[in-house]
Design a protein around this motif. Structure first.
Motif, PDB file in Angstrom:
ATOM      1  N   THR A 168       0.758  -1.191   0.090  1.00 41.72           N
ATOM      2  CA  THR A 168      -0.019   0.153  -0.041  1.00 41.72           C
ATOM      3  C   THR A 168       0.920   1.144   0.072  1.00 41.72           C
ATOM      4  O   THR A 168       2.158   1.176   0.021  1.00 41.72           O
ATOM      5  CB  THR A 168      -0.896  -0.063   1.129  1.00 41.72           C
ATOM      6  OG1 THR A 168      -0.111   0.257   2.401  1.00 41.72           O
ATOM      7  CG2 THR A 168      -1.665  -1.249   1.412  1.00 41.72           C
ATOM      8  N   ASP A 169       0.215   2.291   0.111  1.00 43.89           N
ATOM      9  CA  ASP A 169       0.787   3.482  -0.124  1.00 43.89           C
ATOM     10  C   ASP A 169       1.110   4.230   1.475  1.00 43.89           C
ATOM     11  O   ASP A 169       1.518   5.368   1.737  1.00 43.89           O
ATOM     12  CB  ASP A 169       0.089   4.662  -1.027  1.00 43.89           C
ATOM     13  CG  ASP A 169      -0.132   4.337  -2.364  1.00 43.89           C
ATOM     14  OD1 ASP A 169       0.985   3.561  -2.832  1.00 43.89           O
ATOM     15  OD2 ASP A 169      -0.854   4.808  -3.174  1.00 43.89           O
ATOM     16  N   ASP A 170       0.684   3.421   2.332  1.00 50.70           N
ATOM     17  CA  ASP A 170       1.052   3.790   3.844  1.00 50.70           C
ATOM     18  C   ASP A 170       2.260   2.962   4.630  1.00 50.70           C
ATOM     19  O   ASP A 170       2.303   1.797   4.426  1.00 50.70           O
ATOM     20  CB  ASP A 170      -0.197   3.487   4.539  1.00 50.70           C
ATOM     21  CG  ASP A 170      -1.333   4.215   3.994  1.00 50.70           C
ATOM     22  OD1 ASP A 170      -1.253   5.433   3.917  1.00 50.70           O
ATOM     23  OD2 ASP A 170      -2.349   3.743   4.013  1.00 50.70           O
ATOM     24  N   PHE A 171       3.254   3.909   5.090  1.00 53.17           N
ATOM     25  CA  PHE A 171       4.303   3.360   5.628  1.00 53.17           C
ATOM     26  C   PHE A 171       3.605   2.412   7.040  1.00 53.17           C
ATOM     27  O   PHE A 171       2.830   3.121   7.664  1.00 53.17           O
ATOM     28  CB  PHE A 171       5.285   4.431   6.270  1.00 53.17           C
ATOM     29  CG  PHE A 171       6.493   3.782   7.073  1.00 53.17           C
ATOM     30  CD1 PHE A 171       7.496   3.198   6.527  1.00 53.17           C
ATOM     31  CD2 PHE A 171       6.326   3.866   8.557  1.00 53.17           C
ATOM     32  CE1 PHE A 171       8.782   2.598   7.171  1.00 53.17           C
ATOM     33  CE2 PHE A 171       7.482   3.426   9.286  1.00 53.17           C
ATOM     34  CZ  PHE A 171       8.396   2.862   8.647  1.00 53.17           C
ATOM     35  N   GLY A 172       4.101   1.286   7.439  1.00 57.17           N
ATOM     36  CA  GLY A 172       3.565   0.631   8.452  1.00 57.17           C
ATOM     37  C   GLY A 172       4.054  -0.661   8.596  1.00 57.17           C
ATOM     38  O   GLY A 172       4.846  -1.442   7.709  1.00 57.17           O
ATOM     39  N   ASN A 201       5.632  -2.812   5.644  1.00 56.13           N
ATOM     40  CA  ASN A 201       5.118  -1.967   4.276  1.00 56.13           C
ATOM     41  C   ASN A 201       5.853  -0.690   4.193  1.00 56.13           C
ATOM     42  O   ASN A 201       5.656   0.163   5.071  1.00 56.13           O
ATOM     43  CB  ASN A 201       3.590  -1.988   4.209  1.00 56.13           C
ATOM     44  CG  ASN A 201       3.064  -1.612   3.005  1.00 56.13           C
ATOM     45  OD1 ASN A 201       2.663  -2.249   2.135  1.00 56.13           O
ATOM     46  ND2 ASN A 201       2.987  -0.224   2.738  1.00 56.13           N
ATOM     47  N   ALA A 233       5.819   0.502  -4.522  1.00 57.54           N
ATOM     48  CA  ALA A 233       5.715   0.202  -2.978  1.00 57.54           C
ATOM     49  C   ALA A 233       6.135  -1.380  -2.736  1.00 57.54           C
ATOM     50  O   ALA A 233       6.037  -2.112  -3.428  1.00 57.54           O
ATOM     51  CB  ALA A 233       4.379   0.378  -2.439  1.00 57.54           C
ATOM     52  N   SER A 255       1.556  -2.749  16.578  1.00 54.55           N
ATOM     53  CA  SER A 255       1.563  -2.444  14.916  1.00 54.55           C
ATOM     54  C   SER A 255       2.073  -0.999  15.161  1.00 54.55           C
ATOM     55  O   SER A 255       2.052  -0.211  16.055  1.00 54.55           O
ATOM     56  CB  SER A 255       0.105  -2.146  14.399  1.00 54.55           C
ATOM     57  OG  SER A 255      -0.478  -3.599  14.378  1.00 54.55           O
ATOM     58  N   ASP A 259       6.262   7.392  -5.193  1.00 52.34           N
ATOM     59  CA  ASP A 259       4.793   7.403  -5.724  1.00 52.34           C
ATOM     60  C   ASP A 259       4.366   6.320  -6.584  1.00 52.34           C
ATOM     61  O   ASP A 259       3.480   6.080  -6.565  1.00 52.34           O
ATOM     62  CB  ASP A 259       4.679   8.902  -6.583  1.00 52.34           C
ATOM     63  CG  ASP A 259       4.697  10.170  -5.489  1.00 52.34           C
ATOM     64  OD1 ASP A 259       4.433   9.756  -4.198  1.00 52.34           O
ATOM     65  OD2 ASP A 259       4.755  11.137  -5.999  1.00 52.34           O
ATOM     66  N   ARG A 262       6.219  -4.830   0.243  1.00 48.80           N
ATOM     67  CA  ARG A 262       5.617  -5.292   1.586  1.00 48.80           C
ATOM     68  C   ARG A 262       6.348  -6.456   1.826  1.00 48.80           C
ATOM     69  O   ARG A 262       6.423  -7.556   0.918  1.00 48.80           O
ATOM     70  CB  ARG A 262       4.234  -5.484   1.456  1.00 48.80           C
ATOM     71  CG  ARG A 262       3.360  -5.923   2.620  1.00 48.80           C
ATOM     72  CD  ARG A 262       1.925  -6.080   1.993  1.00 48.80           C
ATOM     73  NE  ARG A 262       1.310  -6.406   3.550  1.00 48.80           N
ATOM     74  CZ  ARG A 262       0.616  -5.400   4.364  1.00 48.80           C
ATOM     75  NH1 ARG A 262       0.421  -4.355   3.924  1.00 48.80           N
ATOM     76  NH2 ARG A 262      -0.134  -5.937   5.136  1.00 48.80           N
ATOM     77  N   PRO A 296       6.239   2.290   1.180  1.00 46.41           N
ATOM     78  CA  PRO A 296       5.933   3.245   0.292  1.00 46.41           C
ATOM     79  C   PRO A 296       7.170   3.933  -0.631  1.00 46.41           C
ATOM     80  O   PRO A 296       7.772   4.853   0.109  1.00 46.41           O
ATOM     81  CB  PRO A 296       4.879   4.216   0.213  1.00 46.41           C
ATOM     82  CG  PRO A 296       5.290   4.439   1.866  1.00 46.41           C
ATOM     83  CD  PRO A 296       5.673   3.174   2.396  1.00 46.41           C
TER      84      PRO A 296
END
Length: 763
Positions: free
Chosen positions: A173-177, A197, A205, A762, A202, A207, A199
């Protein structure tokens, strides 16, 4: 010559990259839910027709579980899914617990050997998995599991006469985590699961996710002192999503799994008086008294066994899925799915479940597969016509060999004839290769003049080729075509078998959206399981190809969301009838020796019903349940051992049901609390299609529970306590059906009560 080849598909895929594109990004293929107001039950996005659609609008019987649902119900293995999905059975393989045997509506996979194909297609990231080694441990960082019931021969192709299971991993996804989860339980169970994950830009990405699991065995082998049924595996997955333009997406997924244990338990349950084993291993016999061993096992718990032939079990499974989606216009997209997988496996199983040298096969497999699929999807006629057309190529090759000691020399069975008690190590199997090519198309048309009425028609044609090269041998030399007249067997000791098959499959149906919340449908489908060759053959008669299996069904159903007063309710019901022709079944044959072979032994008739219900009485309380009735019988089933027409299907309970209760509530300053309880019950299960005495599991139920505190104290930490098999039910996970052929039944026991604690953080 077949009209489709690997090179033509690859060329078309390469050419598609240069096609013009428009402004619409490719549609995602992960589990999503639609937003509903007023506490209504959200819909789930599925890919049952190879495109994103709401579950409630798809005119097929489907059960879909999101990753969150899997977690909340403590579903950690594929086998656990059998407790939550109607008409689905998942049992262990007698060689290893991480390799499962899957059945849907009575259509069940054969042995996982190279020359046998599945009745239920398994797809991971849209790529078929031909050999399910290690599949049972794949449920981590999963977006969804979707179970499609009934033949899926048009859009999913060969080897889906029972249905298909789709496993979709979470996408980048486009979210860091990320997250880290620690789990500890009884039998010194330890498991670490992680996900990250990133990104990168743009357009890019990444994972990664992985799991390490270890657990002591819950069964003790009193002959060696070793613990059996342990867990020791490592798995890893990496996904890369690349969008070079807004109209092109490439998703690359690599997965890896490795397991190494001391083997699994099997115990002897019953003997047939006068059977082959009882006669070979009688009182005072050279190799021991099997009746005494059975009596001793009955005095012990199923968690204490005496096995002489169990050995290490190892598997390494890795694969790649590469999906490229190109949006050509607002209404047209092109998708290419390329897949590769390699499996290496070895295990030694004591099939008779005793300390006597009866059946101790050592099996090895080194198999690769390559697949390529190209799809063109779109809409026409102002959106009234939806279509998908494409081509598919699949190739599988490798070695599948069995070594070991078993009853494998001529055994005279006539009245008063002497029985040779010598056991003789041997090998069987060899090299195999299969190729499949197909072309397919499916159209759905909105019929003018009747709002909500649609017609669907699909067609596929498949071409399959098989080849095996086998050199069965033992300490006396070549076993192939060994007879009294040719004691040396085939010279040189190499037999080659070839076979080709082709078949059409199709789908035709009508569906009617009565209201925005109610769908009625009727559909008929034909599925096809490829013919093949018995890789364990020891004569040209056995090497004769077995024919393709076809299953044709009719299914009608209703999917509806409605209100009981102010309470949201969802009811999905399906009714079906199917008939099978040239149905493939394995049988143990003893004309002069013991062998397992696949035959076109049967024609079948199956009919039944399924019901799934969800009720949301309050904002925090959810009730869900299912019921399935599968009446599966043989219209005709004749082997060299006898006529078994009207017998029940193996591993197909006539009735299954389950109930899940979940309650969620907010505890100020403490966190989000949740409690889940589920119970499932299934009727009697036969271990073999011959329905032998003692070769069955009687009806039983299993209960599980889970307590959660999520976002504990406002932190990103989740804590959970879980227990599976609360009431310590003893049951058979699987079993042999050798009463008729050899005269014994052995059992693979189910897991005992398991409990533990999970902590997830998380970020």
């Amino acid at each position: 010559m077949n009209p489709l080849t690997m090179s033509s598909l690859a060329a078309l895929a390469a050419a598609s990259v240069s096609l013009p594109s428009a402004a619409q990004p490719p549609a995602p293929t992960t589990m999503q839910t639609t937003t509903e107001a007023d506490g209504a039950i959200p819909d789930i996005i599925v890919q049952a027709r190879r495109r994103d659609e709401g579950l409630q609008s798809v005119p097929l019987a489907i059960t879909a579980l999101s990753g969150d649902a899997l977690r909340s119900q403590s579903v950690v293995t594929v086998q656990d899914l059998g407790q939550h999905i109607p008409s689905l059975t998942v049992s262990g393989n007698l060689g290893r617990r991480d390799t499962v045997v899957i059945g849907i509506r009575g259509q069940r996979n054969l042995l996982p050997r190279l020359s046998y194909d599945a009745a239920v297609g398994v797809y991971f990231a849209e790529v078929p998995i031909a050999r399910p080694y290690g599949l049972n441990a794949s449920l981590y960082d999963i977006s969804s599991v979707q179970v499609l019931k009934g033949p899926q021969g048009t859009l999913f192709g060969r080897n889906t006469t029972g249905g298909a299971m789709l496993f979709e991993p979470n996408r980048p996804t486009d979210d860091f985590g990320g997250s880290v989860e620690l789990e500890y339980g009884n039998y010194d169970h330890r498991m670490v699961t992680g996900m990250f994950n990133l990104p990168v830009s743009d357009t890019l990405a990444v994972r990664v996710a992985g799991r390490i699991a270890k657990r002591d065995g819950f069964t003790k082998n009193i002959l060696t002192g070793k613990r059996l049924d342990a867990v020791d595996n490592q798995s890893f997955r990496a996904s890369v999503k690349f969008n070079p333009t807004p109209d092109i997406e490439n998703l690359l997924v690599y997965d890896f799994y490795h397991s190494s244990t001391s083997g699994q338990s099997v115990y002897l349950r019953a003997l047939r008086p006068g059977g082959v084993v009882s006669r070979l291993f009688g009182p005072g016999g050279t190799f021991g008294d099997i009746a005494s061993e059975l009596a001793a096992q009955k005095e012990r718990s199923p968690r204490r066994v005496a096995l002489d032939g169990v050995g290490p079990s190892k598997v390494r499974n890795q694969g790649i899925s590469n999906r490229t989606t190109i949006t050509l216009s607002d209404d047209i997209s092109l998708k290419n799915v390329l897949g590769w997988r390699k499996v290496k496996s070895q295990d030694t199983t004591d099939l008779d479940g005793s300390p006597l040298p009866i059946s101790r096969p050592f099996q090895t497999a080194n198999i690769q597969q390559l697949s390529e699929e190209l799809q063109l999807q779109g809409k026409a006629l102002d959106g009234a016509l939806s279509y998908i057309v494409g081509g598919f190529y699949f190739r599988e090759w490798g070695d599948d060999i069995t070594y070991g000691t078993s009853l494998n020399i001529p055994i005279p069975l006539g009245p008063g004839a002497p029985i040779n008690t010598l056991t003789n190590p041997r090998s069987s199997g060899g090299y195999g290769r299969s190729e499949s090519e197909s072309l397919f198309a499916q159209l759905t048309y909105e019929i003018p003049g009747v709002a909500g009425l649609k017609a669907t028609a699909g067609f596929r044609y498949s071409w399959d080729k098989r080849r095996v090269e086998i050199s069965p041998a033992d300490s006396l030399g070549c076993r192939f075509e060994r007879t009294a007249a040719t004691p040396a067997g085939l010279t040189p000791c190499l037999a080659i078998g070839r076979a080709s098959f082709s078949a059409p499959t199709w789908t035709v149906g009508l569906d009617y959206q009565v209201s925005p919340k109610t769908l009625l449908y009727i559909v008929s489908r034909r599925g096809y399981r490829s013919g093949g060759l018995n890789i364990g053959s020891e004569s040209f008669a056995e090497l004769k190809p077995f024919l393709p299996e076809t299953v044709t069904d009719v299914e009608t159903g209703i999917k509806s969301d409605w209100l009981l007063g102010s309470v949201p309710v969802r009811t999905n019901a399906a009714f079906y009838y199917s008939s099978g022709k040239d149905v493939q079944r394995t049988a143990q044959i003893i004309p002069e020796r013991v062998t397992t072979t696949t035959l076109n032994a049967a024609s079948t008739e199956i009919y039944g019903a399924e019901l799934e219900v969800i009720v949301r009485p309050t904002s925090g309380l959810s009730l869900s349940g299912y019921f399935s009735w599968d009446h599966a019988r043989y219209k005709k089933f004749i082997t060299v051992s006898g006529d078994f027409s009207n017998n029940r299907f193996s591993f197909t309970p006539e009735v299954k049901y389950g109930l899940t209760v979940r309650y969620e509530t907010e505890l100020p300053s403490i966190g989000e609390a949740a409690a889940t309880f589920d119970y499932s019950w299934q009727g009697r299960v036969e271990f073999g299609d011959i329905n032998e005495v003692e070769s069955y599991q009687s009806s039983y139920g299993l209960a599980n529970a889970r307590l959660e505190l999520n976002k504990a104290g406002g932190s990103p930490a989740d804590i959970a306590l879980f227990v599976r098999n609360i009431f310590k039910k003893e049951y058979a996970n699987s079993g042999t059906a050798f009463q008729n052929a050899l005269g014994f039944t052995s059992i693979l026991p189910g897991e005992p009560r398991m409990y533990g604690v999970q902590v997830r953080y998380s970020f």
